[in-house]
Design a protein around this motif. Structure first.
Motif, short mmCIF file in Angstrom:
data_model
loop_
_atom_site.label_atom_id
_atom_site.label_comp_id
_atom_site.label_asym_id
_atom_site.label_seq_id
_atom_site.Cartn_x
_atom_site.Cartn_y
_atom_site.Cartn_z
N CYS A 331 -9.18 39.74 -38.67
CA CYS A 331 -9.82 40.36 -38.61
C CYS A 331 -10.29 39.46 -40.72
O CYS A 331 -9.02 39.47 -41.44
CB CYS A 331 -9.67 41.52 -39.53
SG CYS A 331 -10.69 42.66 -40.65
N LEU A 332 -11.99 39.24 -40.17
CA LEU A 332 -12.08 39.24 -41.82
C LEU A 332 -12.99 39.71 -42.52
O LEU A 332 -13.01 39.29 -44.00
CB LEU A 332 -13.18 37.53 -41.56
CG LEU A 332 -15.11 37.87 -40.96
CD1 LEU A 332 -15.42 36.51 -41.31
CD2 LEU A 332 -14.35 37.93 -39.51
N GLU A 346 -15.06 53.91 -41.30
CA GLU A 346 -14.60 52.47 -41.59
C GLU A 346 -13.79 51.98 -41.32
O GLU A 346 -12.57 52.21 -40.94
CB GLU A 346 -13.93 52.77 -42.96
CG GLU A 346 -14.81 52.93 -44.38
CD GLU A 346 -15.01 54.51 -44.62
OE1 GLU A 346 -14.18 55.44 -44.28
OE2 GLU A 346 -16.29 54.43 -45.09
N GLY B 129 -7.66 35.37 -43.36
CA GLY B 129 -7.49 36.85 -43.67
C GLY B 129 -6.29 37.93 -43.79
O GLY B 129 -6.72 38.96 -44.31
N THR B 223 -24.69 36.64 -43.60
CA THR B 223 -23.14 36.29 -43.50
C THR B 223 -22.23 36.78 -44.74
O THR B 223 -21.58 36.81 -44.48
CB THR B 223 -23.36 34.57 -43.66
OG1 THR B 223 -24.52 34.43 -43.05
CG2 THR B 223 -22.32 33.86 -43.52
N LYS B 225 -22.05 39.89 -48.22
CA LYS B 225 -21.76 40.47 -48.79
C LYS B 225 -22.66 40.69 -49.52
O LYS B 225 -22.50 40.60 -50.89
CB LYS B 225 -20.58 41.24 -48.42
CG LYS B 225 -19.59 41.93 -47.75
CD LYS B 225 -18.31 41.87 -48.14
CE LYS B 225 -16.60 41.21 -47.38
NZ LYS B 225 -16.31 42.09 -47.89
N PRO B 274 -15.27 37.20 -47.71
CA PRO B 274 -15.36 37.95 -47.04
C PRO B 274 -13.76 38.89 -46.88
O PRO B 274 -13.65 40.56 -47.12
CB PRO B 274 -15.71 37.93 -45.86
CG PRO B 274 -16.17 36.14 -45.39
CD PRO B 274 -16.15 35.63 -46.73
N VAL B 275 -12.74 38.05 -46.60
CA VAL B 275 -11.23 38.64 -46.83
C VAL B 275 -10.91 39.08 -48.00
O VAL B 275 -10.39 39.96 -48.00
CB VAL B 275 -10.27 37.84 -46.41
CG1 VAL B 275 -9.24 37.88 -46.86
CG2 VAL B 275 -10.95 36.72 -44.83
N THR B 279 -15.23 46.06 -48.04
CA THR B 279 -14.76 46.29 -46.54
C THR B 279 -16.46 47.22 -47.68
O THR B 279 -17.56 47.60 -46.08
CB THR B 279 -14.51 46.70 -46.01
OG1 THR B 279 -13.68 47.93 -45.94
CG2 THR B 279 -13.33 45.45 -45.82
N THR B 280 -15.80 48.67 -47.64
CA THR B 280 -17.11 49.40 -48.43
C THR B 280 -18.53 49.15 -48.92
O THR B 280 -18.43 48.55 -49.89
CB THR B 280 -16.70 50.56 -48.44
OG1 THR B 280 -16.61 50.26 -49.44
CG2 THR B 280 -15.17 51.26 -47.08
N ASP B 323 -11.93 50.20 -52.50
CA ASP B 323 -12.15 50.45 -50.90
C ASP B 323 -11.55 52.59 -50.62
O ASP B 323 -12.43 53.01 -50.14
CB ASP B 323 -11.79 49.70 -50.18
CG ASP B 323 -12.69 48.58 -49.35
OD1 ASP B 323 -12.35 47.52 -48.44
OD2 ASP B 323 -13.37 48.45 -49.00
N GLY B 326 -14.79 54.09 -51.85
CA GLY B 326 -16.22 53.88 -51.45
C GLY B 326 -15.71 54.29 -49.52
O GLY B 326 -16.44 54.75 -48.78
N ILE B 327 -14.70 54.83 -49.19
CA ILE B 327 -14.64 55.68 -48.25
C ILE B 327 -15.32 56.92 -47.43
O ILE B 327 -15.63 57.70 -48.96
CB ILE B 327 -13.13 55.95 -47.74
CG1 ILE B 327 -12.25 55.38 -47.45
CG2 ILE B 327 -12.97 56.94 -46.48
CD1 ILE B 327 -10.88 55.44 -47.10
N ARG B 328 -16.22 56.83 -46.33
CA ARG B 328 -17.66 58.23 -46.81
C ARG B 328 -17.45 59.33 -46.27
O ARG B 328 -17.11 60.04 -45.33
CB ARG B 328 -18.52 57.87 -45.87
CG ARG B 328 -19.46 56.36 -46.80
CD ARG B 328 -19.77 55.28 -45.63
NE ARG B 328 -19.57 55.05 -44.88
CZ ARG B 328 -19.93 53.95 -44.10
NH1 ARG B 328 -21.39 53.91 -44.10
NH2 ARG B 328 -19.61 54.02 -42.99
#
Lengths: 398, 463
Positions: A331-332, A346, B129, B223, B225, B274-275, B279-280, B323, B326-328
């Motif tokens: 996972c990246l 998520e 990762g 590619t 964020k 990205p790593v 992510t949110t 993150d 940012g959880i919805r």
């Protein structure tokens, strides 16, 4: 709540007519009956029950044996009926049928949702006040064209059916939700709509636009907690509407249109009887599935099957796809799964905490509708939907 | 199981797009640090190709380090060596280290940097990762803290051509009491130099324009964020705009701030790794805003360089929390509002602090000259400086920048006798390096005031 544009392959089919597939034997799932081998039955005849639904023969002929076959619900007992004539038992329907009789009729003749979920339709109408009927003609999964093919050939019957249903149930407004680029289908419906009690709502070509909650939000801008009827709304798939219309004309639900497609050169719309074996269809269409896998349903939410599989009214598509071996990478943490989820979950965080029930509860995993967009979009080919489904089991189970 | 169709994007494609977006930056570096100096006869032919060689060493070294590490330590995983290396994108830590370091970094130190980046920034965590910190920045951190004097002696952030043509320090290290366009921007040309990248700096960080088009390309191809660079740069722009406004500086000031210090490069390539980023969606926005605030704290409140590097590495530690915010789930709106209020509060308080820092460098409003008598080359001042409880009035005579007498006339501070007991006034008179003189403990404010009085008088006498 939004949809995503995904790879959609379906416009080829629209130029071809629906073909009939002739099979000699049907395999009908049944749980309780009083049939004996050799018994003669007619199409439309009540032959037993499947759990609490009535079961009707979909062919006229003779009971030849009982067996176990795989259906969309798993391995089930089926009765084999071999065809030996063309005959049908019609249904007697009053001219001025009232709402109670209507619900009874739907219940007695086991009309279920033909969009794929198979929910008993009578339960949707067995409520006092319905303000809005939404006809779901979106058919958002790639490859599937069964609803469109049906509408192109039976637009008049469908629109008549909608008017009838609205009159019987005293429904004030009807909407037909359909993707805005299906111009042929839209025009064929428009021809028969006489007034503005029925309105065509153009939907964007996104997935999963056919998902009930998203469709209702887009058309009427309302949200609900558990069921649409909380806001006086009933949603039916357009093939189900057609089946209801046929029932009101006296014809029981014994057949439906499905799409046979995938990586074939000649995708088709075919009409099959309830209980048709998948291998009979493939043989009939001269399709060899040696290097391919066969899928019942669409490419996003369908399941891989063996050709020893019986299609019931819930299955709207058979796909022939080549086997893919995509290696799973690390996972990246790109966050694409988070951006694409229509219920705002998520998946990457769910995958990280897959063994931690408390965190999973905080992540509210039960919202998942299993649309498959997370697995679809993941650049690392991680089977995210499987993680989320496993998380749901974990939260629900122990 | 699972969907039987898949979107066309995959990790390899994303890495390829990332590399493509860096090609203009690599070529520009070749032009600016190789071709231009060669055309002015500052370097040899080999020197012209040196930037490309430098970058190539970065790429190749991190690839080789990772290959060896995988061979030795990751064999047990039972994976094909070839497959691991193909899917690990090992050129990137080394490539970014080479782009963030200045060209005058000796090759041996570059190799040290890529080693630290690859091994301690990425591989020990488990490879691609799994790392928490941006690998390239880890490598650069080791290099810049250990070998910065070596790099400076080799030319610092100036290439051979710039050494001869630019006669000032690098843009952000200019320390001045008067901030103006002439001091910060003019030595390097105009703001267009900053925009296109013709300013001293590291190998890849100088061109705002090339980072901008890279950002647009990477956003269109989905590619990176994009919320991170947008919120990061916007935050820096807004805060510096307000600071500039309060100091009557034009729009050039916030533009100068966002186009210098490798901010654009860090925002587009390092922060969006990205790593190591959230992510949110809201987590990313919060990340960008926090980066902007922390970078400006480094620039305004500390004398240390590399604000961008420090902020990103610091915030990498908090990505997990970002993150979580940012959880919805059902608390999402509450979390958003609370965190935005917190961040806004921090930003506003700091902006006010930055303002006073900018202002105080020049005029000390607590200092007032009451009288000034010049007799040959001796000046006698009677002046006041705000102490602990009101103004301290003193009489100071100064000759040739040396203090002759220092007499306190009026003082309301109770602890003046503590200060006098320490012979503090004698120390102030005798010590040429007044700034470094410690204050008297227990009477800090009073002794600071006495110190400032002397400093201000000295400043005035120099005019």
């Amino acid at each position: 709540m939004t949809g995503t544009k995904i790879d959609n392959r379906s416009s080829l089919l629209l130029r071809k007519k629906i073909e009939n597939i002739d099979v000699s034997t049907v395999y009908i799932p049944i749980t309780s009956h009083q049939l004996e081998i050799g018994a003669k039955v007619k199409e439309g005849e009540l032959i037993g029950t499947y759990h609490d639904l009535n079961v009707y023969a979909s062919l006229s002929g003779e009971v030849i044996s009982f067996d176990k076959k795989n259906t969309i619900r798993g391995e089930e007992e089926v009765v084999l009926i071999k065809k030996n004539k063309e005959d049908i038992i019609k249904v007697k329907v009053n001219d001025n049928i009232d709402k109670e009789d209507f619900v009874e009729l739907l219940k007695k003749y086991s009309i279920v949702g033909l969009g794929g979920a198979g929910f008993p339709t009578y339960r949707k109408y067995d409520v006092p006040n319905i303000d809005t009927l939404i006809v779901n003609a979106v058919e958002c999964e790639p490859y599937i064209m069964a609803d469109y093919a049906l509408v192109l050939e039976h637009a008049k019957e469908i629109v008549d059916a909608i008017y009838k249903i609205m009159k019987i149930n005293n429904i004030k407004k009807g909407y037909i939700g359909i993707k805005k680029n299906n111009v042929n289908v839209i025009n064929s419906l428009k021809k028969y709509i006489k007034d503005n009690h029925i309105e065509i709502s153009l939907m964007p070509s996104l997935y999963p636009m056919g998902w009930e909650r998203l469709l209702i939000k887009k058309i009427t801008n309302t949200t609900y907690d558990k069921l649409p009827i909380e806001k006086g709304i009933v949603v039916n798939n357009i093939s189900t509407i057609y089946a209801i219309g046929r029932l009101l004309e006296g014809y029981p639900l014994t057949e439906r249109v499905i799409t046979v497609s995938g990586q074939l050169n000649t995708p088709k719309s075919i009409k099959i009887k309830n209980g048709t074996l998948a291998s009979d269809i493939l043989k009939n269409l001269n399709i060899q599935d040696d290097d391919y896998i066969v899928i019942a349903g669409g490419p996003m939410m369908g399941r891989e099957i063996t050709s020893d599989f019986v299609l019931t009214s819930q299955v709207n598509c058979l796909l022939i796809m080549s086997k893919k071996n995509n290696t799973v990478l690390s996972c990246l943490r790109c966050g694409k799964c988070v951006g694409v989820c229509p219920v705002r979950l998520e998946p990457v965080l769910i995958k990280d905490s897959i063994n931690n029930k408390e965190t999973l509860e905080k992540l509210d995993v039960n919202r998942c509708i299993e649309c498959g967009l997370c697995s679809y979009i993941c650049p690392a080919n991680i089977p995210l939907r499987d993680y989320v489904i496993s998380a749901k089991e974990k939260v629900r189970g122990d | 199981m699972g969907p039987y169709i898949h979107s066309k994007n995959n990790t390899s494609k994303m890495m390829r797009n990332l590399f493509i977006s860096l090609i203009p930056i690599i070529l520009f570096s070749f032009y600016k640090n190789g071709i231009i100096p060669y055309m002015h006869n500052k370097v040899s032919l080999l020197g012209m190709f040196y930037p490309l060689l430098f970058i190539f060493v970065g790429i190749a070294s991190s690839f080789i380090y990772e290959l060896i590490y995988t061979r030795i330590f990751m064999k047990k995983r039972g994976l094909e060596l070839k497959e691991i290396t193909r899917n690990s994108f090992s050129i990137f830590p080394g490539l970014f280290v080479a782009l963030v370091l200045p060209l005058s970094t000796p090759i041996s130190i570059l190799l040290f940097g890529t080693f630290m980046a690859t091994i301690f920034g990425k591989m020990i965590y488990g490879g691609f990762g799994y790392n928490i910190f941006n690998p390239a920045l880890i490598g650069c951190l080791f290099v810049l803290t250990t070998y910065s004097n070596v790099i400076v002696n080799n030319g610092g952030y100036f290439n051979a051509y710039e050494l001869d043509t630019i006669s000032s320090a690098t843009p952000l290290s200019i320390v001045s009491n008067n901030i103006s366009y002439d001091i910060l921007v003019k030595p390097f040309g105009s703001l267009w130099n900053f925009f296109f990248g013709f300013i001293p700096g590291s190998v890849g960080e100088v061109s705002f324009f090339l980072c901008l088009i890279a950002c647009i390309y990477l956003t269109i191809t989905k590619t990176i964020k994009w919320k991170i660079p947008v919120s990061y740069i916007a935050t820096v722009f807004i805060i510096t705009f307000i600071v500039g406004l309060n100091n009557n500086l034009g729009i050039w000031y916030p533009l100068f701030q966002i186009m210098s210090g490798g901010l654009a490069f860090g925002a587009v390539f390092m922060a969006t790794d990205p790593v190591t980023s959230p992510t949110t969606s809201f987590g990313q926005v919060l990340y960008g805003i926090s980066l902007g605030i922390l970078t400006l704290v480094c620039r305004y409140l500390t004398p240390y360089p590399e604000g961008v590097l420090t902020s990103i590495l610091t915030l990498n530690m908090f990505v997990f929390i970002l993150d979580k915010i940012g959880i919805r789930n059902k608390n999402y709106i509450k979390k958003m509002i609370l965190s935005l209020i917190a961040v806004l509060f921090v930003a506003i308080s700091l902006t006010i602090n930055f303002n006073t820092k900018l202002n105080n460098t020049d005029i000390d409003h607590d200092f007032n000259i009451i009288s000034k008598d010049i007799d040959n080359d001796t000046i006698t001042y009677i002046a006041t400086q705000k102490g602990f409880k009101g103004n301290i009035k003193a009489k100071v005579s100064i000759k040739n920048n040396k203090i002759i007498t220092y007499e306190v006339l009026e003082c309301n501070d109770d602890y003046l006798n503590v200060v006098l007991r320490e012979d503090y006034l004698e120390k102030l008179i005798k010590n040429p390096k007044i700034d470094e003189l410690d204050t008297v403990s227990g009477a800090t404010r009073t002794s600071t005031a006495l110190k400032k009085l002397i400093i201000n008088i000295k400043k005035d006498s120099e005019k």
